[in-house]
Structures are given as C-alpha cells and as structure tokens.
Design a protein around this motif. Structure first.
Motif, PDB file in Angstrom:
ATOM      1  N   MET A 130       0.834  -1.205   0.000  1.00 62.75           N
ATOM      2  CA  MET A 130       0.000   0.000   0.000  1.00 62.75           C
ATOM      3  C   MET A 130       0.873   1.262   0.000  1.00 62.75           C
ATOM      4  O   MET A 130       0.623   2.211  -0.741  1.00 62.75           O
ATOM      5  N   MET A 131       1.916   1.261   0.834  1.00 64.84           N
ATOM      6  CA  MET A 131       2.800   2.428   0.908  1.00 64.84           C
ATOM      7  C   MET A 131       3.563   2.627  -0.402  1.00 64.84           C
ATOM      8  O   MET A 131       3.761   3.763  -0.834  1.00 64.84           O
ATOM      9  N   LYS A 132       3.975   1.544  -1.022  1.00 64.21           N
ATOM     10  CA  LYS A 132       4.690   1.671  -2.291  1.00 64.21           C
ATOM     11  C   LYS A 132       3.771   2.262  -3.362  1.00 64.21           C
ATOM     12  O   LYS A 132       4.177   3.159  -4.110  1.00 64.21           O
ATOM     13  N   LEU A 133       2.549   1.779  -3.424  1.00 62.96           N
ATOM     14  CA  LEU A 133       1.597   2.318  -4.402  1.00 62.96           C
ATOM     15  C   LEU A 133       1.314   3.794  -4.143  1.00 62.96           C
ATOM     16  O   LEU A 133       1.256   4.605  -5.076  1.00 62.96           O
ATOM     17  N   MET A 134       1.158   4.144  -2.870  1.00 61.66           N
ATOM     18  CA  MET A 134       0.920   5.542  -2.530  1.00 61.66           C
ATOM     19  C   MET A 134       2.138   6.396  -2.900  1.00 61.66           C
ATOM     20  O   MET A 134       1.997   7.466  -3.472  1.00 61.66           O
ATOM     21  N   TYR A 135       3.319   5.902  -2.575  1.00 62.30           N
ATOM     22  CA  TYR A 135       4.560   6.618  -2.897  1.00 62.30           C
ATOM     23  C   TYR A 135       4.670   6.847  -4.405  1.00 62.30           C
ATOM     24  O   TYR A 135       4.958   7.979  -4.854  1.00 62.30           O
ATOM     25  N   LEU A 136       4.445   5.808  -5.198  1.00 59.53           N
ATOM     26  CA  LEU A 136       4.555   5.938  -6.650  1.00 59.53           C
ATOM     27  C   LEU A 136       3.541   6.945  -7.195  1.00 59.53           C
ATOM     28  O   LEU A 136       3.849   7.732  -8.091  1.00 59.53           O
ATOM     29  N   SER A 137       2.359   6.936  -6.619  1.00 58.71           N
ATOM     30  CA  SER A 137       1.333   7.896  -7.032  1.00 58.71           C
ATOM     31  C   SER A 137       1.724   9.323  -6.654  1.00 58.71           C
ATOM     32  O   SER A 137       1.601  10.253  -7.469  1.00 58.71           O
ATOM     33  N   LEU A 138       2.211   9.503  -5.431  1.00 59.14           N
ATOM     34  CA  LEU A 138       2.586  10.839  -4.964  1.00 59.14           C
ATOM     35  C   LEU A 138       3.786  11.401  -5.722  1.00 59.14           C
ATOM     36  O   LEU A 138       3.877  12.617  -5.928  1.00 59.14           O
ATOM     37  N   LYS A 139       4.697  10.541  -6.123  1.00 57.56           N
ATOM     38  CA  LYS A 139       5.881  10.990  -6.870  1.00 57.56           C
ATOM     39  C   LYS A 139       5.489  11.646  -8.194  1.00 57.56           C
ATOM     40  O   LYS A 139       6.241  12.449  -8.735  1.00 57.56           O
ATOM     41  N   LYS A 140       4.308  11.308  -8.706  1.00 63.00           N
ATOM     42  CA  LYS A 140       3.837  11.884  -9.977  1.00 63.00           C
ATOM     43  C   LYS A 140       3.335  13.313  -9.799  1.00 63.00           C
ATOM     44  O   LYS A 140       3.168  14.025 -10.785  1.00 63.00           O
ATOM     45  N   THR A 141       3.089  13.723  -8.562  1.00 62.86           N
ATOM     46  CA  THR A 141       2.624  15.078  -8.288  1.00 62.86           C
ATOM     47  C   THR A 141       3.770  16.052  -8.546  1.00 62.86           C
ATOM     48  O   THR A 141       4.871  15.854  -8.022  1.00 62.86           O
ATOM     49  N   PRO A 142       3.545  17.094  -9.348  1.00 64.13           N
ATOM     50  CA  PRO A 142       4.614  18.075  -9.573  1.00 64.13           C
ATOM     51  C   PRO A 142       5.094  18.658  -8.233  1.00 64.13           C
ATOM     52  O   PRO A 142       4.270  18.915  -7.336  1.00 64.13           O
ATOM     53  N   PRO A 143       6.401  18.837  -8.061  1.00 62.99           N
ATOM     54  CA  PRO A 143       6.939  19.313  -6.777  1.00 62.99           C
ATOM     55  C   PRO A 143       6.249  20.568  -6.236  1.00 62.99           C
ATOM     56  O   PRO A 143       6.025  20.673  -5.030  1.00 62.99           O
ATOM     57  N   GLU A 144       5.893  21.492  -7.093  1.00 64.65           N
ATOM     58  CA  GLU A 144       5.276  22.744  -6.628  1.00 64.65           C
ATOM     59  C   GLU A 144       3.836  22.545  -6.130  1.00 64.65           C
ATOM     60  O   GLU A 144       3.282  23.412  -5.474  1.00 64.65           O
ATOM     61  N   LYS A 145       3.244  21.388  -6.427  1.00 63.90           N
ATOM     62  CA  LYS A 145       1.878  21.117  -5.993  1.00 63.90           C
ATOM     63  C   LYS A 145       1.809  20.127  -4.833  1.00 63.90           C
ATOM     64  O   LYS A 145       0.726  19.750  -4.412  1.00 63.90           O
ATOM     65  N   ARG A 146       2.949  19.728  -4.304  1.00 54.59           N
ATOM     66  CA  ARG A 146       2.973  18.762  -3.211  1.00 54.59           C
ATOM     67  C   ARG A 146       2.679  19.452  -1.883  1.00 54.59           C
ATOM     68  O   ARG A 146       3.275  20.460  -1.552  1.00 54.59           O
ATOM     69  N   SER A 147       1.773  18.852  -1.140  1.00 57.58           N
ATOM     70  CA  SER A 147       1.455  19.357   0.204  1.00 57.58           C
ATOM     71  C   SER A 147       2.552  18.913   1.167  1.00 57.58           C
ATOM     72  O   SER A 147       3.403  18.087   0.833  1.00 57.58           O
ATOM     73  N   ALA A 148       2.504  19.431   2.379  1.00 59.62           N
ATOM     74  CA  ALA A 148       3.466  19.019   3.408  1.00 59.62           C
ATOM     75  C   ALA A 148       3.339  17.520   3.670  1.00 59.62           C
ATOM     76  O   ALA A 148       4.341  16.825   3.864  1.00 59.62           O
ATOM     77  N   SER A 149       2.120  17.009   3.665  1.00 59.45           N
ATOM     78  CA  SER A 149       1.903  15.571   3.878  1.00 59.45           C
ATOM     79  C   SER A 149       2.516  14.752   2.754  1.00 59.45           C
ATOM     80  O   SER A 149       3.143  13.722   3.004  1.00 59.45           O
ATOM     81  N   THR A 150       2.325  15.216   1.528  1.00 55.36           N
ATOM     82  CA  THR A 150       2.893  14.526   0.373  1.00 55.36           C
ATOM     83  C   THR A 150       4.411  14.522   0.446  1.00 55.36           C
ATOM     84  O   THR A 150       5.057  13.489   0.239  1.00 55.36           O
TER      85      THR A 150
END
Length: 176
Positions: A130-150
């Motif tokens: 689950m964490m790996k899937l979440m990590y891979l999904s979050l990595k696709k978020t552009p750096p400028e749009k990442r929240s503190a949680s991301t």
C-alpha cells in the motif's frame, strides 16, 4: 463517572509509546483499543491513535462500544508522519475525523495531533505494498503542488524515521 482513562490504537508502536508516557506522567491507566473494556464508568476518554489510510486506528471500535450519554469528555489525539504544524495537514486529519466520528462526539471533542514514527522493515506485507503504491502515485505530483503531507511521505519512504516527541504531550496534560 469522573475518572479518566487512556485508550490507544497502535499498529507499529508510536501511539502506544505516547499513551504509555502520558499514563506515566498523569497516573491515568492506559489500555490497548484491541482489548475489551467497559468505558461507562469513565468521564474522560483520552484516545490516541495512529493515522492509517484516512482513519484513526481503533477509534471506530471504541466509539461504537461506548454509550453516548452526552456527559463523557473526549480527547482525541492522532499520531502520524505529517507535521501537525502545517494547517493543511490538520484540515485533512480533521476532515477524516469528521467522517469517522458521530456528530455529537466530534462537536464536543478536543483534538491534538502528534508526529509518529515509521520503520518500513516492520510493516506488514500488505502495508508495504500500500505504501509503495501511494509513494509511486505521490511521486507523480509536480513538486510545486505537493502538500506538506505529500512531501513527508515521499521524503520518508522506505526509511526508518522517528518523530516521537514526548514534550508535545504537555498541551494534552494541561487540558486535563
């Protein structure tokens, strides 16, 4: 119905560590949410639980098995990796709590948010996937749009991190 009690929901130990330290500081007994107990004699329930997949570990079970007579005081403490100093993190946590709690409890509870710990080597196989899937999904978020949680999730992925800070318990003990 005057005595307080500490109940904790913990899969990997950070919430348990906080609960045990809070018990040591206050003399209030602490119990695992997986155990059976009768909360009808307790006027204040301090619940500490780890944040997992949009919910608080053990909280639903405790709420479901506790009579809601409107006189009980709830202090709900979440424990997660994201920094609770970030307002967006707190908004996300409180949105999840609003979904998990009955309106009467949510409207009268005090909330605190603490940082926890994560050791990927101790995760169950299902949580690791689950964490790996979440990590891979979050990595696709552009750096400028990442929240503190991301950012926290990406930065701590596959590492052993420990943000447990017992000094953060002081506001909780002061609220008693």
């Amino acid at each position: 119905m005057a005595d307080p009690i500490i109940i904790y929901g913990s899969k990997y130990g950070a919430s348990r560590r906080y609960a045990e330290e809070l018990s040591r500081r206050t003399g209030i007994p602490a119990f695992d949410a997986r155990d059976r107990y009768d909360l009808s004699a307790y006027g204040t329930v301090l619940f500490l639980g780890g944040l997992y997949a949009g919910g608080v570990e053990g909280l639903s079970k405790v709420i479901h098995h506790t009579p809601d007579d409107g006189r009980r005081r709830w202090i709900i403490v979440t424990v997660g990796l994201s920094d609770p100093a970030d307002p967006a993190t707190v908004r996300d946590i409180e949105t999840a709590l609003r979904r998990q709690l009955p309106a009467g409890v949510y409207g009268h509870a005090a909330f605190f948010h603490l940082r926890g710990a994560m050791d990927y080597s101790k995760l169950s196989s299902a949580h690791r996937v689950m964490m790996k899937l979440m990590y891979l999904s979050l990595k696709k978020t552009p750096p400028e749009k990442r929240s503190a949680s991301t950012r926290a999730m990406i930065d701590t992925y596959n590492k052993r991190v420990d943000f447990v800070d017992f000094s953060a318990l002081e506001p909780i003990t002061n609220s008693l």
